[in-house]
Design a protein around this motif. Structure first.
Motif, PDB file in Angstrom:
ATOM      1  N   SER A 131       0.827  -1.217   0.000  1.00  0.00           N
ATOM      2  CA  SER A 131       0.000   0.000   0.000  1.00  0.00           C
ATOM      3  C   SER A 131       0.851   1.252   0.000  1.00  0.00           C
ATOM      4  O   SER A 131       0.364   2.337   0.352  1.00  0.00           O
ATOM      5  N   THR A 132       2.101   1.144  -0.424  1.00  0.00           N
ATOM      6  CA  THR A 132       2.979   2.323  -0.443  1.00  0.00           C
ATOM      7  C   THR A 132       2.428   3.392  -1.367  1.00  0.00           C
ATOM      8  O   THR A 132       2.309   4.564  -0.999  1.00  0.00           O
ATOM      9  N   VAL A 133       2.091   3.007  -2.599  1.00  0.00           N
ATOM     10  CA  VAL A 133       1.457   3.908  -3.570  1.00  0.00           C
ATOM     11  C   VAL A 133       0.257   3.169  -4.146  1.00  0.00           C
ATOM     12  O   VAL A 133       0.435   2.161  -4.841  1.00  0.00           O
ATOM     13  N   GLY A 134      -0.940   3.628  -3.835  1.00  0.00           N
ATOM     14  CA  GLY A 134      -2.117   2.895  -4.267  1.00  0.00           C
ATOM     15  C   GLY A 134      -2.171   1.545  -3.575  1.00  0.00           C
ATOM     16  O   GLY A 134      -1.949   1.433  -2.356  1.00  0.00           O
ATOM     17  N   GLU A 135      -2.395   0.512  -4.359  1.00  0.00           N
ATOM     18  CA  GLU A 135      -2.474  -0.842  -3.786  1.00  0.00           C
ATOM     19  C   GLU A 135      -2.067  -1.852  -4.846  1.00  0.00           C
ATOM     20  O   GLU A 135      -2.593  -1.878  -5.958  1.00  0.00           O
ATOM     21  N   SER A 174      -3.190  -4.241  -9.487  1.00  0.00           N
ATOM     22  CA  SER A 174      -2.536  -3.011  -9.030  1.00  0.00           C
ATOM     23  C   SER A 174      -3.363  -1.813  -9.445  1.00  0.00           C
ATOM     24  O   SER A 174      -3.985  -1.812 -10.512  1.00  0.00           O
ATOM     25  N   THR A 175      -3.408  -0.794  -8.605  1.00  0.00           N
ATOM     26  CA  THR A 175      -4.106   0.449  -8.909  1.00  0.00           C
ATOM     27  C   THR A 175      -3.476   1.589  -8.120  1.00  0.00           C
ATOM     28  O   THR A 175      -3.055   1.396  -6.971  1.00  0.00           O
ATOM     29  N   THR A 176      -3.390   2.725  -8.754  1.00  0.00           N
ATOM     30  CA  THR A 176      -2.916   3.928  -8.041  1.00  0.00           C
ATOM     31  C   THR A 176      -4.066   4.632  -7.347  1.00  0.00           C
ATOM     32  O   THR A 176      -3.843   5.633  -6.662  1.00  0.00           O
TER      33      THR A 176
END
Length: 396
Positions: A245-249, A264-266
């Motif tokens: 979960s650093t950037v999006g997931e 993956s998604t931002t």
């Protein structure tokens, strides 16, 4: 009056019924029990059955078996009509023909018992008619072990058949020997046949698979019955999930040392700050961007050109992680121009890292209050960093 040949198998059926009432004047401080008086009628499910003995074959016709509850609330066989003690208990319990007699043509049927109790005080005692299997065994069958109760309404026909099927499958996989598997499958068939027979006759009364299981001679709690239906515990899986979960997931699955990206998604980002000065965002409008896997998408609503016709480009650049692949592409889109929707084109330029309209001659608008313009492209950029998206907040 003659008796059944010894070769035909029978079994004693017992039942004690009592009412729990308010504690009376006695040494303990517990509710008292009062025997329940009344009568019962037991009926064999099949209307008749052919039996075969060394003395010859015969047909037994179904006739109701009458019983009573004695002064202490126990099911009992009464003295017959014409006897000096007619109607009084002769002995406790009722002896019935078993439902799995190998000498009988029909097996795996059920008995039913219908009761009529006297009032206890002002309360009319009622126990609904129910059915039960009566397999052969030396010890008596206690109907208190198989009578359905409101707290355990039991399975319906589809659930019982499904439970029987699961039982047969689990037994076949987990039995320690072929004989155990055969026996488990036979008992599962008896469960299914019993429930189906009740349903086909229109007499299905909610007898649960657990109660039928008890009627087959098993003992145990409902939890033990459910464990009996299950097969052995399988080997634990070795796949694990990891969420970044650093950037999006980003969701990964791994099996051993190999890890694979599942999704993956931002999340949706507000990119209005990347629009050029010659466009404006109207009421309820927006400019948003999202990356999912290797696809980036720009969504525009009520975004209008206000500058000169030569000012074609409306996106100053792409965030790192969203940049298009090394091509210049043209994407057809619908745009609103002076109230008219027209098909035009958008150029996605790699080298200049910007986006514009092809041959703009008016002041068109991307989307309106009823629609959203969506433009997508592929990217080979690495996943964006938190720093690259710091100025582009997530849209709730």
């Amino acid at each position: 009056m003659s008796v059944l040949p010894d070769e035909l198998r029978t079994r004693l059926v017992n039942w004690w019924v009592a009412a729990a009432v308010t504690d009376g004047v006695d040494p303990d401080q517990k509710p008292d029990t009062v025997p329940v008086a009344g009568t019962a009628v037991l009926k064999m499910f099949v209307t008749y059955n052919n039996v075969h003995t060394s003395a010859g074959s015969a047909t037994l016709v179904r006739v109701p078996i009458n019983a009573i509850f004695d002064d202490e609330g126990h099911l009992a066989t009464p003295y017959p009509k014409g006897h000096p003690q007619e109607g009084r208990p002769m002995y406790r319990g009722v002896v019935l023909h078993v439902t799995d007699d190998p000498n009988a043509s029909v097996q795996d049927y059920t008995w039913s018992i219908e009761t009529k109790f006297n009032k206890v005080g002002d309360v009319q005692v009622q126990i609904p008619t129910f059915s039960f299997l009566l397999p052969y065994a030396e010890e008596p069958l206690n109907l208190a072990d198989v009578a359905p109760t409101p707290a355990t309404p039991g399975y319906g026909l589809p659930q019982s058949e499904a439970a029987a099927l699961r039982s047969a499958e689990s037994s076949a996989e987990s039995a320690a020997s072929a004989e155990e598997s055969k026996q488990a499958a036979l008992e599962a068939k008896q469960v299914s046949n019993s429930v189906r027979s009740d349903a086909d006759a229109g007499n299905f009364d909610g007898l649960s698979a657990y109660q039928v299981w008890l009627g087959l001679g098993h003992t145990g709690t409902e939890a033990e019955f459910m464990n009996w239906l299950k097969g052995p515990q399988g080997d634990p899986g070795n796949a694990t999930l990891r969420v970044d979960s650093t950037v999006g997931e980003r969701v990964y699955v791994s099996a051993g040392a190999t890890e694979k990206l599942l999704s993956s998604t931002t999340f949706m980002r507000d990119v209005a700050s990347l629009l050029t000065a010659n466009v404006t965002v109207g009421t309820d409008g927006f400019a948003r961007m999202i990356r999912e896997s290797n696809r980036a998408t720009l969504l525009l609503k009520n975004v209008t050109f206000t500058g000169a016709a030569t000012s074609n480009f409306f996106l100053t650049g792409y965030p790192i992680g969203f940049r298009p692949t090394a091509i210049t592409a043209r994407v057809p889109v619908y745009m609103n121009s002076s109230g008219t929707t027209n098909l035009t084109g958008v150029t996605i330029r790699y080298a200049e890292r910007d986006m514009g309209i092809i041959n703009r001659t008016a002041t068109p608008t991307f989307g309106d209050q009823y629609s959203i313009t969506q433009i997508s492209w592929l990217t080979t950029d690495a996943w964006p960093t938190a720093a690259a998206l710091a100025a582009l907040p997530v849209v709730p």
